[in-house]
Design a protein around this motif. Structure first.
Motif, PDB file in Angstrom:
ATOM      1  N   ALA A   1     -15.734  86.716  26.680  1.00 25.55           N
ATOM      2  CA  ALA A   1     -15.782  85.452  25.452  1.00 25.55           C
ATOM      3  C   ALA A   1     -16.313  84.172  26.232  1.00 25.55           C
ATOM      4  CB  ALA A   1     -14.450  85.246  24.935  1.00 25.55           C
ATOM      5  N   ILE A   2     -16.014  83.647  27.371  1.00 23.74           N
ATOM      6  CA  ILE A   2     -16.398  82.509  27.794  1.00 23.74           C
ATOM      7  C   ILE A   2     -17.769  82.599  27.906  1.00 23.74           C
ATOM      8  CG2 ILE A   2     -15.879  82.996  30.551  1.00 23.74           C
ATOM      9  CD1 ILE A   2     -14.786  80.364  30.448  1.00 23.74           C
ATOM     10  N   PHE A   3     -18.331  83.554  28.360  1.00 24.89           N
ATOM     11  CA  PHE A   3     -20.069  83.651  28.481  1.00 24.89           C
ATOM     12  C   PHE A   3     -20.577  83.562  27.125  1.00 24.89           C
ATOM     13  CE2 PHE A   3     -18.161  85.794  32.539  1.00 24.89           C
ATOM     14  CZ  PHE A   3     -18.923  84.816  33.518  1.00 24.89           C
ATOM     15  N   ALA A   4     -20.026  84.289  26.261  1.00 31.34           N
ATOM     16  CA  ALA A   4     -20.460  84.046  25.010  1.00 31.34           C
ATOM     17  C   ALA A   4     -20.574  82.618  24.563  1.00 31.34           C
ATOM     18  CB  ALA A   4     -19.703  84.943  24.009  1.00 31.34           C
ATOM     19  N   ILE A   5     -19.492  82.058  24.489  1.00 32.78           N
ATOM     20  CA  ILE A   5     -19.515  80.632  24.460  1.00 32.78           C
ATOM     21  C   ILE A   5     -20.328  79.717  25.191  1.00 32.78           C
ATOM     22  CG2 ILE A   5     -17.938  78.334  24.412  1.00 32.78           C
ATOM     23  CD1 ILE A   5     -15.671  80.280  24.041  1.00 32.78           C
TER      24      ILE A   5
ATOM     25  N   GLY B   1      -5.317  77.144  30.065  1.00 28.59           N
ATOM     26  CA  GLY B   1      -4.797  76.306  29.120  1.00 28.59           C
ATOM     27  C   GLY B   1      -3.307  76.501  28.364  1.00 28.59           C
ATOM     28  N   SER B   2      -3.099  77.729  28.967  1.00 28.93           N
ATOM     29  CA  SER B   2      -1.605  78.341  28.254  1.00 28.93           C
ATOM     30  C   SER B   2      -0.494  77.267  28.590  1.00 28.93           C
ATOM     31  CB  SER B   2      -1.401  79.711  28.397  1.00 28.93           C
ATOM     32  OG  SER B   2      -1.386  80.082  29.539  1.00 28.93           O
ATOM     33  N   LEU B   3      -0.670  76.798  30.023  1.00 39.33           N
ATOM     34  CA  LEU B   3       0.409  75.887  30.224  1.00 39.33           C
ATOM     35  C   LEU B   3      -0.445  74.481  30.424  1.00 39.33           C
ATOM     36  CD1 LEU B   3       2.549  77.631  33.004  1.00 39.33           C
ATOM     37  CD2 LEU B   3       3.167  77.347  30.674  1.00 39.33           C
ATOM     38  N   GLY B   4       0.328  73.485  29.937  1.00 39.10           N
ATOM     39  CA  GLY B   4      -0.158  72.278  30.247  1.00 39.10           C
ATOM     40  C   GLY B   4       0.494  71.641  31.698  1.00 39.10           C
ATOM     41  N   TRP B   5       0.399  70.592  32.317  1.00 43.32           N
ATOM     42  CA  TRP B   5       0.873  70.407  33.601  1.00 43.32           C
ATOM     43  C   TRP B   5       2.304  70.252  33.460  1.00 43.32           C
ATOM     44  CZ3 TRP B   5       0.189  70.835  38.181  1.00 43.32           C
ATOM     45  CH2 TRP B   5       0.852  70.320  39.201  1.00 43.32           C
ATOM     46  N   ASP B   6       3.043  69.543  32.463  1.00 44.46           N
ATOM     47  CA  ASP B   6       4.453  69.483  32.436  1.00 44.46           C
ATOM     48  C   ASP B   6       5.033  70.705  32.378  1.00 44.46           C
ATOM     49  OD1 ASP B   6       4.119  66.575  32.227  1.00 44.46           O
ATOM     50  OD2 ASP B   6       4.444  66.592  30.072  1.00 44.46           O
ATOM     51  N   ALA B   7       4.618  71.713  31.707  1.00 40.57           N
ATOM     52  CA  ALA B   7       5.120  72.916  31.499  1.00 40.57           C
ATOM     53  C   ALA B   7       4.998  73.686  32.947  1.00 40.57           C
ATOM     54  CB  ALA B   7       4.608  74.034  30.564  1.00 40.57           C
ATOM     55  N   PHE B   8       3.676  73.684  33.413  1.00 37.79           N
ATOM     56  CA  PHE B   8       3.632  74.118  34.872  1.00 37.79           C
ATOM     57  C   PHE B   8       4.761  73.498  35.872  1.00 37.79           C
ATOM     58  CE2 PHE B   8       2.003  73.654  39.382  1.00 37.79           C
ATOM     59  CZ  PHE B   8       1.401  74.719  39.384  1.00 37.79           C
ATOM     60  N   HIS B   9       4.919  72.182  35.830  1.00 37.99           N
ATOM     61  CA  HIS B   9       5.655  71.379  36.705  1.00 37.99           C
ATOM     62  C   HIS B   9       7.063  72.092  36.521  1.00 37.99           C
ATOM     63  CE1 HIS B   9       8.268  68.171  38.068  1.00 37.99           C
ATOM     64  NE2 HIS B   9       7.620  68.119  39.134  1.00 37.99           N
TER      65      HIS B   9
ATOM     66  N   SER C   1     -12.488  76.648  31.422  1.00 34.55           N
ATOM     67  CA  SER C   1     -11.786  77.510  30.874  1.00 34.55           C
ATOM     68  C   SER C   1     -10.389  76.855  30.110  1.00 34.55           C
ATOM     69  CB  SER C   1     -11.164  78.372  32.195  1.00 34.55           C
ATOM     70  OG  SER C   1     -10.663  77.840  33.097  1.00 34.55           O
ATOM     71  N   TYR C   2      -9.825  75.767  30.740  1.00 30.45           N
ATOM     72  CA  TYR C   2      -8.624  75.371  30.233  1.00 30.45           C
ATOM     73  C   TYR C   2      -8.788  74.644  28.841  1.00 30.45           C
ATOM     74  CZ  TYR C   2      -9.689  70.319  30.855  1.00 30.45           C
ATOM     75  OH  TYR C   2     -10.133  68.955  30.682  1.00 30.45           O
ATOM     76  N   GLU C   3     -10.038  74.284  28.537  1.00 29.32           N
ATOM     77  CA  GLU C   3     -10.274  73.690  27.181  1.00 29.32           C
ATOM     78  C   GLU C   3     -10.587  74.807  26.217  1.00 29.32           C
ATOM     79  OE1 GLU C   3     -12.485  69.523  28.275  1.00 29.32           O
ATOM     80  OE2 GLU C   3     -13.804  71.354  27.636  1.00 29.32           O
ATOM     81  N   LEU C   4     -10.829  76.139  26.572  1.00 31.36           N
ATOM     82  CA  LEU C   4     -11.151  77.187  25.729  1.00 31.36           C
ATOM     83  C   LEU C   4     -10.229  78.279  25.558  1.00 31.36           C
ATOM     84  CD1 LEU C   4     -15.119  77.486  26.979  1.00 31.36           C
ATOM     85  CD2 LEU C   4     -14.177  76.176  24.947  1.00 31.36           C
TER      86      LEU C   4
ATOM     87  N   THR D   1     -11.051  76.254  35.658  1.00 33.67           N
ATOM     88  CA  THR D   1     -10.472  74.944  36.213  1.00 33.67           C
ATOM     89  C   THR D   1      -9.408  74.520  35.492  1.00 33.67           C
ATOM     90  OG1 THR D   1     -10.655  72.769  37.447  1.00 33.67           O
ATOM     91  CG2 THR D   1     -11.794  73.318  35.160  1.00 33.67           C
ATOM     92  N   SER D   2      -8.516  73.623  35.801  1.00 32.43           N
ATOM     93  CA  SER D   2      -7.495  73.098  34.955  1.00 32.43           C
ATOM     94  C   SER D   2      -7.715  71.571  34.772  1.00 32.43           C
ATOM     95  CB  SER D   2      -5.955  73.323  35.841  1.00 32.43           C
ATOM     96  OG  SER D   2      -6.155  72.348  37.032  1.00 32.43           O
ATOM     97  N   ALA D   3      -6.880  70.944  33.726  1.00 32.65           N
ATOM     98  CA  ALA D   3      -7.230  69.597  33.353  1.00 32.65           C
ATOM     99  C   ALA D   3      -6.908  68.732  34.428  1.00 32.65           C
ATOM    100  CB  ALA D   3      -6.189  69.481  32.311  1.00 32.65           C
ATOM    101  N   ILE D   4      -5.803  69.058  35.457  1.00 31.47           N
ATOM    102  CA  ILE D   4      -5.556  68.091  36.487  1.00 31.47           C
ATOM    103  C   ILE D   4      -6.678  67.981  37.565  1.00 31.47           C
ATOM    104  CG2 ILE D   4      -3.144  68.101  36.141  1.00 31.47           C
ATOM    105  CD1 ILE D   4      -2.895  69.875  38.630  1.00 31.47           C
ATOM    106  N   HIS D   5      -7.313  69.180  37.471  1.00 35.28           N
ATOM    107  CA  HIS D   5      -8.385  69.449  38.605  1.00 35.28           C
ATOM    108  C   HIS D   5      -9.743  68.608  38.177  1.00 35.28           C
ATOM    109  CE1 HIS D   5      -6.554  73.148  41.064  1.00 35.28           C
ATOM    110  NE2 HIS D   5      -6.031  71.911  41.307  1.00 35.28           N
ATOM    111  N   TRP D   6      -9.791  68.980  36.977  1.00 40.05           N
ATOM    112  CA  TRP D   6     -11.160  68.426  36.412  1.00 40.05           C
ATOM    113  C   TRP D   6     -11.200  66.792  36.363  1.00 40.05           C
ATOM    114  CZ3 TRP D   6     -16.063  68.957  35.926  1.00 40.05           C
ATOM    115  CH2 TRP D   6     -16.725  68.017  34.960  1.00 40.05           C
TER     116      TRP D   6
END
Length: 205
Positions: free
Chosen positions: A147-151, A52-60, A136-139, A110-115
């Motif tokens: 950290a993700i397992f703790a959440i 989630g450190s890059l959105g799709w526009d920044a990735f593109h 992952s991308y939301e967190l 996963t990423s927002a576009i895949h989800w």
């Protein structure tokens, strides 16, 4: 311990995927070789998208810079996402756990576009009856980070040792076990049913 909560990974557990197919489709949109796509995406871009450190526009934008291409962002997103097929072998496993009233969750890098693409396939299991969906991308954190397992543990609402998890990547399985979970590497739906039976959840399959 008999599991009181079951988490499944998404990619190559609930939904099979072919990343090389995505690379070929992206290459066709951009008019370049799939090897160039693979190199650009593997240059930390996919990881940043999933964290989630890059959105799709920044990735593109960064992908276009690295490959020296100009493409339509929406077309490229479709090309990058249209690589999934439902793992139908898991449907009886999910149905049996639902009948046993075992709460279920998804824990996925996963990423927002895949989800969003997967939700757009309108498969009955997504989001279906999954009570917790930890992406992952939301967190801003991803497996194998503790950290993700703790959440995910907090969201499950049970003790770590009461959580069962399966993932296709051994490193992620090891991280789950380090978090106190019962975890197995995914090889097949039949094998997962056997693993659950050994833990007191006989699915009758």
């Amino acid at each position: 311990m008999r599991p009181a909560f079951v988490y499944f990974d998404l990619g190559n557990v609930l939904a099979l995927f072919d990343r090389e197919r995505a690379y070929r489709q992206m290459a066709e949109v951009c008019g370049i070789d799939a090897a160039n796509v693979r190199q650009a995406v593997g240059n930390g871009l996919q990881d940043a998208l999933e964290r989630g450190s890059l959105g799709w526009d920044a990735f593109h934008q960064e992908f276009s810079r690295l490959t020296g291409t100009a493409s339509d962002p929406a077309r490229l997103a479709t090309a990058a996402s249209d690589m999934f097929t439902l793992n139908v072998g898991m449907l009886p496993v999910i149905a049996a756990l639902e009948r046993m009233r075992i709460p279920l969750g998804i824990l996925s890098n996963t990423s927002a576009i895949h989800w969003q693409h997967l939700l757009g396939r309108h498969w009955g299991i997504l989001p279906g009856t999954f009570r917790e969906i930890v992406l992952s991308y939301e967190l801003g954190t991803a497996k194998p980070d503790p950290a993700i397992f703790a959440i995910a543990t907090e969201r499950a609402g049970v003790a770590p040792e009461a959580i069962f998890f399966c993932d296709d990547i051994p490193l992620h399985v090891a991280a789950a076990q380090a978090a106190g979970w019962s975890a197995e590497c995914f090889t097949s739906a039949v094998a997962i049913a056997d693993c659950l039976a050994l833990r007191g959840l006989n699915l009758g399959l």
